[in-house]
Design an enzyme around this catalytic site. Structure first.
Site, PDB file in Angstrom:
ATOM      1  N   ASP A  45       0.842  -1.202   0.000  1.00 29.64           N
ATOM      2  CA  ASP A  45       0.000   0.000   0.000  1.00 29.64           C
ATOM      3  C   ASP A  45       0.880   1.256   0.000  1.00 29.64           C
ATOM      4  OD1 ASP A  45       0.854  -0.163   2.610  1.00 29.64           O
ATOM      5  OD2 ASP A  45      -1.123   0.131   3.523  1.00 29.64           O
ATOM      6  N   SER A  46       2.208   1.054  -0.031  1.00 29.56           N
ATOM      7  CA  SER A  46       3.124   2.169  -0.329  1.00 29.56           C
ATOM      8  C   SER A  46       2.779   2.742  -1.699  1.00 29.56           C
ATOM      9  CB  SER A  46       4.581   1.689  -0.299  1.00 29.56           C
ATOM     10  OG  SER A  46       4.736   0.510  -1.066  1.00 29.56           O
ATOM     11  N   ASP A  84      -1.121  -6.048  -0.186  1.00 29.98           N
ATOM     12  CA  ASP A  84      -1.389  -5.400   1.099  1.00 29.98           C
ATOM     13  C   ASP A  84      -2.877  -5.193   1.309  1.00 29.98           C
ATOM     14  OD1 ASP A  84       0.405  -4.712   3.112  1.00 29.98           O
ATOM     15  OD2 ASP A  84       1.349  -3.147   1.890  1.00 29.98           O
ATOM     16  N   LYS A 114      -1.182  -9.168   3.076  1.00 30.14           N
ATOM     17  CA  LYS A 114      -0.365  -8.683   4.200  1.00 30.14           C
ATOM     18  C   LYS A 114      -1.195  -7.754   5.067  1.00 30.14           C
ATOM     19  CE  LYS A 114       3.316  -5.816   3.713  1.00 30.14           C
ATOM     20  NZ  LYS A 114       2.838  -4.632   4.468  1.00 30.14           N
ATOM     21  N   GLU A 116      -1.032  -5.295   8.633  1.00 26.91           N
ATOM     22  CA  GLU A 116      -0.180  -4.632   9.626  1.00 26.91           C
ATOM     23  C   GLU A 116      -0.735  -4.848  11.032  1.00 26.91           C
ATOM     24  OE1 GLU A 116       0.567  -0.508   8.745  1.00 26.91           O
ATOM     25  OE2 GLU A 116       1.248  -0.959   6.714  1.00 26.91           O
ATOM     26  N   GLU A 183       9.682  -4.224  10.272  1.00 21.76           N
ATOM     27  CA  GLU A 183      10.088  -2.941   9.682  1.00 21.76           C
ATOM     28  C   GLU A 183      10.692  -2.006  10.720  1.00 21.76           C
ATOM     29  OE1 GLU A 183       7.355  -1.034   6.979  1.00 21.76           O
ATOM     30  OE2 GLU A 183       8.556   0.800   6.918  1.00 21.76           O
TER      31      GLU A 183
HETATM   32  O1  KIV Z   1       3.629  -1.090   1.535  1.00 17.24           O
HETATM   33  C1  KIV Z   1       4.797  -1.505   1.485  1.00 17.24           C
HETATM   34  O2  KIV Z   1       5.538  -1.275   0.514  1.00 17.24           O
HETATM   35  C2  KIV Z   1       5.293  -2.281   2.598  1.00 17.24           C
HETATM   36  C3  KIV Z   1       6.751  -2.598   2.631  1.00 17.24           C
HETATM   37  C4  KIV Z   1       7.510  -1.390   3.013  1.00 17.24           C
HETATM   38  C5  KIV Z   1       7.058  -3.747   3.514  1.00 17.24           C
HETATM   39  O3  KIV Z   1       4.554  -2.619   3.466  1.00 17.24           O
END
Ligand code: KIV
Length: 266
Positions: A45-46, A84, A114, A116, A183
């Protein structure tokens, strides 16, 4: 090329071989990274800050994640694709978590999602894992918690925080996560967590003691602007290369050099 699976990820940990992961958000980058042999592609989600220009990851929607995951899945043949779960797609209830994880697998083609969070995210992780959707957890600096953390800062420097992060790692393993991202935490803490849990740890800003490493592809390529976190290694400066190419194009169009004879349809 043989498809990389969750079993290969576990095998690498058991054999003491490092796992490689990079983010990808579109088909072309996914195709290139896949052909280089990266083990896992993370549709992070970056996306929010790296591609869409937001200040942080909070505005990213499920539709954004589905769209970009579809593109990445179309570009890869071997790598294992993790998508994510964006902010508020799993926090309100386990039903939300399951429904949204299902979308990422069913509509977008991801092989894992993924999430968090540690102890607090364990119920959502358990609900998703029980539906046979592999879950990667993410603890330490969790960008979706930016306001609670008071900014993007190293986690786990004080003893109390260290103990909390060890408890988080154990909770996500117990809830059924197949792997966990660590992280931005001290390297010795990440190494300790890696020793204490059986699932593979994937580090970003967490030192060499993790089972694998992940970086944001735009940081690796020099395509993310002037700010670079200390833990990033930039392997090429694409911003300059793109700027030079675009500058030449602009000059050639203005001066009539492009299109030349070889570019004209007959
Ligand atoms: O969203 C993302 O790119 C991430 C990585 C930094 C692990 O969660």
């Amino acid at each position: 090329m043989k498809k990389f699976s969750i079993l290969d990820i576990q095998r690498l940990k058991h054999e003491g071989r490092k796992i490689t992961m990079l983010t990808a958000y579109d088909v072309q980058i996914a195709r290139i990274l896949d052909s280089c042999g990266v083990d896992m592609l993370l549709v992070g989600d970056s996306l929010g800050n790296v591609v869409l220009g937001f200040e942080n990851t909070l505005p990213v929607s499920m539709d954004d994640m589905v769209r970009h995951t579809q593109a990445v899945v179309r570009g890869r043949t071997r790598a294992f694709v993790v998508a994510d779960m964006p902010f508020m797609s799993y926090q309100a209830s386990c039903e939300d978590a399951l429904r949204n994880a299902g979308r990422l697998v069913k509509e977008a083609g991801a092989e894992a999602v993924k999430v968090e969070g540690g102890v607090n995210a364990a119920p959502a992780i358990r609900a998703i894992a029980q539906a046979d959707i592999p879950v990667m957890a993410h603890i330490g600096l969790t960008p979706q918690s930016v306001h609670r953390m008071g900014g993007f800062r190293v986690q786990g420097r004080e003893e109390q925080q260290r103990q909390k992060l060890v408890a988080d790692a154990m909770a996500v393993e117990e809830a059924g996560a197949f792997s966990v991202v660590l992280e931005c935490m001290p390297a010795d803490l990440a190494a300790e967590i890696t020793q204490r849990i059986a699932i593979p740890t994937i580090g970003i800003g967490a030192g060499p003691g993790c089972d694998g490493q992940v970086l944001v592809i735009n940081d690796v390529l020099g395509l993310s602007g002037p700010f670079r976190p200390k833990f990033v290694k930039q392997y090429v400066q694409l911003e300059d290369i793109i700027g030079k190419a675009a500058g030449e194009y602009i000059n050639e169009v203005r001066s009539g050099i492009f299109p030349g004879d070889e570019h004209i349809m007959k």
